[in-house]
Design a protein around this motif. Structure first.
Motif, short mmCIF file in Angstrom:
data_model
loop_
_atom_site.label_atom_id
_atom_site.label_comp_id
_atom_site.label_asym_id
_atom_site.label_seq_id
_atom_site.Cartn_x
_atom_site.Cartn_y
_atom_site.Cartn_z
N HIS A 1 -11.74 13.60 4.56
CA HIS A 1 -13.22 12.78 4.31
C HIS A 1 -13.70 11.98 5.35
CE1 HIS A 1 -13.15 13.91 -0.17
NE2 HIS A 1 -11.63 14.06 0.02
N GLY B 1 -21.68 12.36 2.83
CA GLY B 1 -22.68 11.51 2.07
C GLY B 1 -22.83 12.32 0.70
N ARG C 1 0.66 -1.18 -0.09
CA ARG C 1 0.09 0.06 -0.01
C ARG C 1 1.01 1.26 -0.08
NH1 ARG C 1 -5.57 0.69 2.72
NH2 ARG C 1 -6.47 -1.02 2.75
N ASN D 1 -19.70 18.92 -0.42
CA ASN D 1 -19.61 18.28 -1.50
C ASN D 1 -20.56 18.56 -2.52
OD1 ASN D 1 -18.46 15.07 0.15
ND2 ASN D 1 -17.32 16.90 -0.70
N GLU E 1 -20.88 10.74 9.56
CA GLU E 1 -20.48 10.72 8.19
C GLU E 1 -20.14 12.06 7.65
OE1 GLU E 1 -20.13 9.01 5.31
OE2 GLU E 1 -22.20 7.87 5.34
#
Ligand code: 26Q
Length: 807
Positions: free
Chosen positions: A355, A650, A278, A459, A647
């Motif tokens: 995020h 979304g 990674r 967003n 969250e």
């Protein structure tokens, strides 16, 4: 010059003959799909060249978006639609007996992403192109993407997602533009020609080379490039010495090891080799991209001095955060900069978006791993940290605990989020609530040190893709009512509010929904042989499977409804279908159990015809962008039920709203702003607030008290123990109520009562179609602010300092 149908037919015939030795009369659909795609690619290439020439002539600043994921979805329809050529291509192809809609279906979804972060990157590339911002995306060319999800006996199986056969038509390999990326070995500092030079010894050199994929946006002049890096052993890699000695395995090993890097997205990092892979992926992306950016800058401008004026680099989440030490390395070692000047440039060029606040997603890598795999980067990281902590100490002298929290290094780990914040010129969250939370929690110390660095950019979504393309019936209705100005300016959707009392408009809205539902029911019949009643209310939860997103809370509600119907199968209820789409990370055992539970519940309901007519559960296999494009326009209820505070934003919530679904959700992420937009009456908000969650957490969340104190919860949890379709889910029951203080950390039971109450309100409203459709219309009307066009304008102005190019 206007393109004609005949020119299209000739061009397609030309590609068929040149690349497949086929003729229009005998080509198979897959060949035609590829030939058409190659033609569209040519059109994009021509358009891109014109735009780039203009951008260069104007000396325009450019943004480079670094991201491990770009969930771009299918290309063919999107590009034809954006170029305004769908009708003409349809006609031209029909003249040769081909159905364009059928060709669309041949294209596999490029599996270059995982979830919201990747789809956001794709929506942003659309908005950048549509609004003439010079932009380029960088990611890796994953051969097998994330994985293809198959459900076998109710369980998720991961298969390689082979997207390249159809996807390759969209990428242009650029073998001429390779860059060397080095791993391991030792770094030696030597004095040469009066200055310090860096020598690498015994390192492994890989070569990153680009595949370019062009991304269009409707109405704009720009075409953006998404550069996907492939990786191979460096040219000298095919080791003749090994080969001459007959050690063929060793000769091939290096090549194979290099290719491993771009096999899959997010390889498991549960073991050391996985971690190494990674970090190697991240570094390859960052190093190749930065070398590329610097080289092109030198080519156009002839001097590195103007780099910060012409370049904004976006570090999307922490995965590309090694951009900071890598940019430093290039400026120091290759361009001979002083530390101070290199740092000044770096901190003017890099920008970072967070995020997630989930602790496990805040990346950390073992320092030893970084040191052995990337020795020069490690040296630079140490120096960045030393200098930063010194400056910090001057601001907050004596505060040792603060130093420890803000350090890039701690507990033997490298903290990528701290690195990203320290190096970035701007740091933003992705919704108003999330941006507040990061300032108060994970980045509090940094915020106190440099408050002006932090801002919010909520967003947004590519509304042309998610409305105009995915829901053509609704697009047509809207354009008929308010004209098509909303394609360019989503704010114009507000004009729809004027029709909130117009019965015929509301009836059309309902009719469109029913037709979309029917199409979707046909689709799942074809794909999964699942019978879905289009007359039922479609209630959808689509997102990565994660505890914090609480698919389980949704399931508890469905179990409750199921138990009621089992008691009274003749109850007069509105038929409803609960639809789930979700991939679980391959190593996430709990998430996989929730998938098994959803499927078992679905199977059990399937055994009882009477109940299935009133309550149904569908798990949509292999949820991806093109499935979302079918499902969202067919959905009437949007489930956004994460534990408040978890969250970040979304984005499916915005897509549902745009397509006239009503939201049932917690005050989390962008739901908060959606409620502001439509008003409390037109969204079903329930449950704990982010603050309430914190308070409860502090008091102690005693799940078992909900079990003993609430008969309905008790019944549901007991039903889990008994199980569904012959399988017990006692493990999940136990997870929910285990007699410990903090059993289920996402507190499903604490919100259960409020969730049921909100559901009942929603159910009652649905019985009044006039009132329901009016709310649906008002949701569409207010969804314009969630367009990616708006987000990108905010990034351009407040983050990147970027101007559109005028042609
Ligand atoms: C973590 C540790 C180590 C390596 C990788 C990761 C990792 C990988 C992927 C951490 C996070 C992700 C993906 C995050 C993501 O998709 N976040 C979503 O971003 C959307 C766009 O901003 C938001 O709308 C969602 O709320 C958020 O969940």
């Amino acid at each position: 010059m206007e393109l004609t149908a005949q020119q299209i037919r000739d061009a397609v015939a030309g590609k068929l003959s040149r690349y497949y030795g086929a003729e229009v009369g005998n080509a198979v659909p897959a060949q035609v799909y590829k030939a058409v795609s190659l033609c569209v690619r040519d059109l994009l290439m021509a358009k891109k060249q014109i735009f780039n020439a203009a951008a260069r002539k104007q000396g325009a600043k450019r943004v480079y978006y670094l991201c491990m994921e770009f969930l771009i979805g299918r290309n063919l329809r999107n590009n034809l639609s954006n170029l305004g050529l769908e009708k003409l291509f349809k006609k031209a192809l029909a003249a040769d007996g081909f159905d364009l809609a059928e060709l669309y279906e041949i294209e596999a979804d490029p599996g270059l992403g995982n979830g919201g972060l990747g789809r956001l990157a794709a929506c942003f590339m659309d908005a950048l192109a549509a609004q003439n911002y010079p932009a380029m995306g960088f990611t890796l060319r994953y051969e097998y993407g994330l994985f293809k999800q198959k459900i076998v006996d109710g369980r998720q199986i991961e298969l390689p997602d082979e997207w390249l056969d159809s996807g390759e038509a969209w990428t242009v390999p650029r073998n001429d533009r390779a860059f060397t990326v080095r791993f391991g070995g030792e770094v030696r500092e030597v004095w040469e020609e009066g200055r310090l030079k860096i020598r690498y010894e015994n390192c492994t050199a890989l070569e990153a080379f680009p595949y370019d994929l062009m991304l269009s946006g409707e109405g704009g002049d720009a075409v953006s490039v998404l550069r996907l890096w492939g990786v191979r052993a460096a040219a000298q890699g095919f080791d003749m010495a090994y080969f001459s000695h007959g050690d063929y395995a060793a000769a091939l090993l290096r090549e194979t090891e290099a290719q491993l890097l771009t096999k899959v997205l997010y390889p498991s990092d549960e073991h050391e080799v996985g971690k190494t892979l990674r970090i190697s992926q991240q570094y390859a992306l960052v190093s190749a991209s930065l070398q590329n950016i610097l080289k092109e800058h030198m080519l156009y401008y002839g001097s590195i001095e103007t780099l910060p004026d012409k370049t904004a680099i976006h570090v999307n989440d922490t995965h590309p955060a090694l951009a900071a030490p890598e940019l430093m390395r290039l400026l120091l070692d290759e361009h001979g900069f002083s530390w101070e000047k290199a740092w000044d440039f770096t901190t003017r060029i890099l920008h970072y978006t967070n995020h997630t606040v989930m602790a496990e997603a805040l990346e950390q890598w073992g320092e030893e791993l970084i040191k052995s795999r990337l020795p020069r980067v490690h040296m630079i990281l140490r120096e960045i940290n030393n200098r930063f902590l010194k400056e910090e100490w001057e601001r907050f002298p004596g505060d040792l605990a603060r130093q420890e929290r803000m350090s890039i290094f701690g507990g033997g780990q490298v903290r990528m989020a701290n690195l990203a914040v320290i190096a970035a010129r701007r740091v933003n969250g992705v919704s108003a609530l999330h941006s507040d939370i990061i300032k108060q929690s994970v980045f509090r110390d940094f915020y106190e040190m440099s408050p002006d660095k932090f801002l919010n950019v909520t967003n947004g979504i590519a509304h042309r893709r998610w409305l105009c393309q995915a829901n053509p019936r609704l697009d047509k209705l809207i354009a008929g009512l308010i004209g098509d100005g909303y394609r360019r300016d989503a704010g114009e959707l507000k004009k729809l509010a004027a029709f909130k009392g117009d019965k015929s408009v509301l009836a059309s809205l309902a009719d469109i929904k029913l037709r979309n539902k029917t199409d979707f029911a046909d689709f799942v019949k074809r794909e999964q042989n699942f019978t879905l009643n289009p007359e039922a209310r479609f209630d959808t939860q689509i997102k990565r499977l994660h505890e914090y997103k609480r698919q389980l809370l949704n399931v508890l509600k469905i179990i409750s409804l199921y138990l009621d119907l089992r008691d009274d199968p003749d109850a007069d209820v509105t038929p409803q279908a609960f639809i789930f789409g979700a991939k679980a990370a391959a190593s996430y055992a709990h998430a996989k159990r929730v998938i098994a539970l959803i499927n078992a519940l679905s199977a059990q309901i399937g055994q009882n015809k009477k109940i299935k007519g009133k309550l149904d559960v569908l798990f949509l296999e292999n949820y991806n962008v093109s499935r979302a494009e079918r499902l969202i326009p067919a959905s009437e209820v949007s489930q956004q039920i994460s534990l408040a505070g978890k969250e970040a934003s979304g984005t499916s919530n915005m897509k549902f709203m745009l397509n006239g679904a009503l939201t049932i959700g917690t005050l989390d992420g962008a739901n908060v702003e959606m409620r502001e937009a439509v008003g409390e009456g037109d969204i079903f908000i329930f449950g704990l607030t982010a603050r309430g969650v914190e308070d409860l957490w502090r008091q102690g969340y005693y799940a078992s008290a909900y079990y003993t104190g609430n008969a309905r919860i008790r019944r549901i949890v007991d039903a889990l123990k008994t199980g569904f379709a012959g399988e017990s889910f006692a493990d999940i029951a136990n997870y929910l109520v285990a007699n410990q203080i903090f059993s289920d950390p996402y507190m499903c039971l604490a919100d259960f009562g409020a969730y049921m109450a909100a559901h009942e309100k929603l159910d009652a409203l649905y019985k009044k179609p006039g009132a329901w459709n009016k709310k649906a219309l008002l949701n569409i009307a207010e969804s314009g602010r969630f367009a990616a066009d708006r987000s990108i304008r905010e990034y351009a102005e407040k983050v990147w300092d970027l101007k559109p190019v005028k042609i």
